[in-house]
Design an enzyme around this catalytic site. Structure first.
Site, mmCIF file in Angstrom:
data_model
loop_
_atom_site.group_PDB
_atom_site.id
_atom_site.type_symbol
_atom_site.label_atom_id
_atom_site.label_comp_id
_atom_site.label_asym_id
_atom_site.label_seq_id
_atom_site.Cartn_x
_atom_site.Cartn_y
_atom_site.Cartn_z
ATOM 1 N N ASP A 35 -29.267 97.638 -60.132
ATOM 2 C CA ASP A 35 -28.608 98.646 -59.268
ATOM 3 C C ASP A 35 -27.183 98.257 -58.904
ATOM 4 O O ASP A 35 -26.258 99.054 -59.033
ATOM 5 C CB ASP A 35 -29.463 99.004 -58.028
ATOM 6 C CG ASP A 35 -29.839 97.850 -57.130
ATOM 7 O OD1 ASP A 35 -29.539 96.689 -57.471
ATOM 8 O OD2 ASP A 35 -30.437 98.117 -56.059
ATOM 9 N N GLY A 119 -41.380 90.668 -46.539
ATOM 10 C CA GLY A 119 -41.160 89.656 -47.574
ATOM 11 C C GLY A 119 -42.001 89.854 -48.819
ATOM 12 O O GLY A 119 -42.187 88.939 -49.612
ATOM 13 N N SER A 123 -39.477 96.288 -49.654
ATOM 14 C CA SER A 123 -38.318 96.834 -48.937
ATOM 15 C C SER A 123 -38.597 97.317 -47.527
ATOM 16 O O SER A 123 -38.259 98.438 -47.154
ATOM 17 C CB SER A 123 -37.698 97.982 -49.734
ATOM 18 O OG SER A 123 -37.304 97.529 -50.957
ATOM 19 N N SER A 124 -39.177 96.431 -46.739
ATOM 20 C CA SER A 124 -39.403 96.796 -45.339
ATOM 21 C C SER A 124 -38.074 97.022 -44.621
ATOM 22 O O SER A 124 -37.968 97.893 -43.758
ATOM 23 C CB SER A 124 -40.198 95.701 -44.636
ATOM 24 O OG SER A 124 -39.580 94.457 -44.856
ATOM 25 N N GLU A 157 -27.010 96.465 -44.632
ATOM 26 C CA GLU A 157 -27.411 95.172 -45.232
ATOM 27 C C GLU A 157 -26.171 94.317 -45.509
ATOM 28 O O GLU A 157 -26.164 93.112 -45.237
ATOM 29 C CB GLU A 157 -28.126 95.392 -46.571
ATOM 30 C CG GLU A 157 -29.488 96.021 -46.478
ATOM 31 C CD GLU A 157 -30.593 95.044 -46.094
ATOM 32 O OE1 GLU A 157 -30.393 93.823 -46.160
ATOM 33 O OE2 GLU A 157 -31.664 95.538 -45.707
ATOM 34 N N ASP A 169 -33.259 100.497 -52.909
ATOM 35 C CA ASP A 169 -34.323 100.534 -51.898
ATOM 36 C C ASP A 169 -34.103 101.668 -50.896
ATOM 37 O O ASP A 169 -35.023 102.426 -50.580
ATOM 38 C CB ASP A 169 -34.389 99.201 -51.138
ATOM 39 C CG ASP A 169 -34.542 98.019 -52.075
ATOM 40 O OD1 ASP A 169 -34.798 98.238 -53.268
ATOM 41 O OD2 ASP A 169 -34.391 96.883 -51.606
HETATM 42 C C1 GLA Z 1 -33.639 93.995 -53.697
HETATM 43 C C2 GLA Z 1 -32.355 94.762 -53.389
HETATM 44 C C3 GLA Z 1 -32.172 95.924 -54.369
HETATM 45 C C4 GLA Z 1 -32.305 95.474 -55.813
HETATM 46 C C5 GLA Z 1 -33.556 94.616 -55.988
HETATM 47 C C6 GLA Z 1 -33.643 94.014 -57.367
HETATM 48 O O1 GLA Z 1 -34.752 94.799 -53.446
HETATM 49 O O2 GLA Z 1 -32.362 95.248 -52.073
HETATM 50 O O3 GLA Z 1 -30.908 96.544 -54.143
HETATM 51 O O4 GLA Z 1 -31.160 94.800 -56.245
HETATM 52 O O5 GLA Z 1 -33.646 93.573 -55.048
HETATM 53 O O6 GLA Z 1 -33.757 94.999 -58.320
#
Ligand code: GLA
Length: 382
Positions: A35, A119, A123-124, A157, A169
């Site tokens: 991404d 963790g 993507s919490s 972030e 995410d």
């Molecule tokens: C994390 C980051 C994303 C992406 C992934 C790996 O989730 O937040 O933006 O880079 O790692 O694909």
């Protein structure tokens, strides 16, 4: 998730008339670490989410409570008011990013809770940013679109958490659609919903229940490697702005100009962007055997070239292979969290049982198992 406790806590602390919002975590079928290189990803929002109850409070301060941690935080919304609690930084950051875009945000009361495992690579944090962003946008009629809310979460972030993440995410959390994956072009944000109903197969997540330290700094150094390679390639090919624009020949041209480590990492990314496109073709044909093969290739690359796997994840990946699972790989940023597995329906029970027992025997930890259910993105709950 049952939100009764969350709503009750809000009433106890701040009185009636709060509004409940939610935004989910995500899975990603394939396309990892692509991404922030402007490539493609294939995520979907899931049935595990972060929730918040919120209400304007008529002051210029935020009073926040994290139910799952039983912790409160109070802060203003000026840059120098950054709260010290990690979780509160997400709320503060989202509001700050909106203010920087010229919006006015008055004080509010908020209680947060959720069932996205922390963790685990689901993507919490993006779910929290998106829930808060969606809530503030709706409460204060700020007029941001969903993709704009996703970029606000991403900047949060970058600027308030310190992870230089891509857009995947937050985009999945804000834009998710029940039953579909999102084929997202991370450079243009053009996207297409790809219905995902793999007949005869199931997606299963196995959580290693480990998170290795320094994951965020290791993440940022991967990104820097990619940027250095782009810089080297751009000297001869100025049209190359991101690794997405580069091809294997261009990478070969700079092999002696970049470190072996940077070269290998860029090699993974360029391969992964192509792998996602190949996977989408296979999905169109319903060819899940090829999809699975690509997932194993991604794992191999993430482990050996990009070096974001760990012993626990590699163990689960090896077990999947041994037990005849169609596809398996580490999901998300890496350094712990889950493997995502594409498993023939009649093999699911045997795989989960055998892999869990073997993992527990090796590491003394029982892995957590989740079925993947693909759901809608951020929304208000009446
Ligand atoms: C994390 C980051 C994303 C992406 C992934 C790996 O989730 O937040 O933006 O880079 O790692 O694909």
């Amino acid at each position: 998730m049952d939100t009764t406790q969350l709503k009750d806590k809000f009433i106890e602390l701040f009185g009636p008339d709060g509004t409940l919002y939610t935004s989910p975590g995500r899975i990603n079928l394939i396309g990892e670490h692509t991404d922030y290189n402007g490539g493609f990803v294939l995520p979907g929002a899931i049935d595990k989410a972060m929730y918040c109850v919120i209400k304007p409070n008529g002051t210029d301060r935020v009073k926040a409570f994290a139910l799952d941690l039983n912790e409160s935080s109070e802060f203003g919304l000026k840059e120098e008011d950054k709260p010290k609690e990690g979780w509160a930084k997400y709320i503060f950051g989202v509001a700050r990013e909106m203010i920087k875009k010229g919006k006015e945000i008055p004080g509010f009361d908020i209680v947060i809770s959720g069932d996205v495992p922390l963790g685990a690579g689901m993507s919490s944090s993006a779910a929290l940013e998106s829930a808060v962003g969606f809530a503030l946008n709706d409460q204060f009629k700020l007029g941001f679109t969903r993709p704009e809310l996703a970029t606000i979460g991403q900047s949060t972030e970058h600027n308030y958490v310190g992870v230089k993440c891509g857009i995947m995410d937050q985009f999945a959390s804000c834009m998710g659609k029940e039953g579909s994956l999102i084929r997202l072009d991370c450079r243009s944000l053009e996207h297409e919903y790809v219905p995902f109903d793999p007949k005869g197969y199931k997606l299963v997540l196995l959580n290693t229940c480990v998170t290795h330290e320094l994951a965020s700094s290791a993440y940022n150094t991967r990104r820097e490697s990619c940027e250095r390679v782009v810089e080297a390639i751009a000297q001869k090919h100025p049209e190359v702005k991101l690794l997405r624009d580069a091809n294997p020949e261009m990478l070969e041209e700079v092999k002696d100009k970049v470190s072996a480590e940077d070269y290998t990492r860029a090699d993974f990314v360029i391969g992964e962007i192509q792998r996602l496109l190949d996977t989408c073709e296979a999905l169109k044909k319903g060819d899940y055997e090829t999809v699975g093969k690509k997932m194993y290739e991604t794992h191999e690359g993430l482990s050996k070239k990009y070096e974001v796997s760990c012993r626990e994840l590699d163990f689960l990946n090896d077990k999947a292979k041994e037990l005849g699972v169609t596809g398996s790989r580490v999901m998300g940023g890496g350094f712990g969290g889950c493997t995502i597995n594409l498993v023939k329906e009649d093999k699911v029970d045997e795989f989960v049982k055998n892999a869990s027992e073997a993992y527990e025997k090796e590491f003394g930890i029982q892995p957590k198992v989740y079925d993947v259910v693909i759901k809608d993105g951020a929304r208000k709950i009446d």
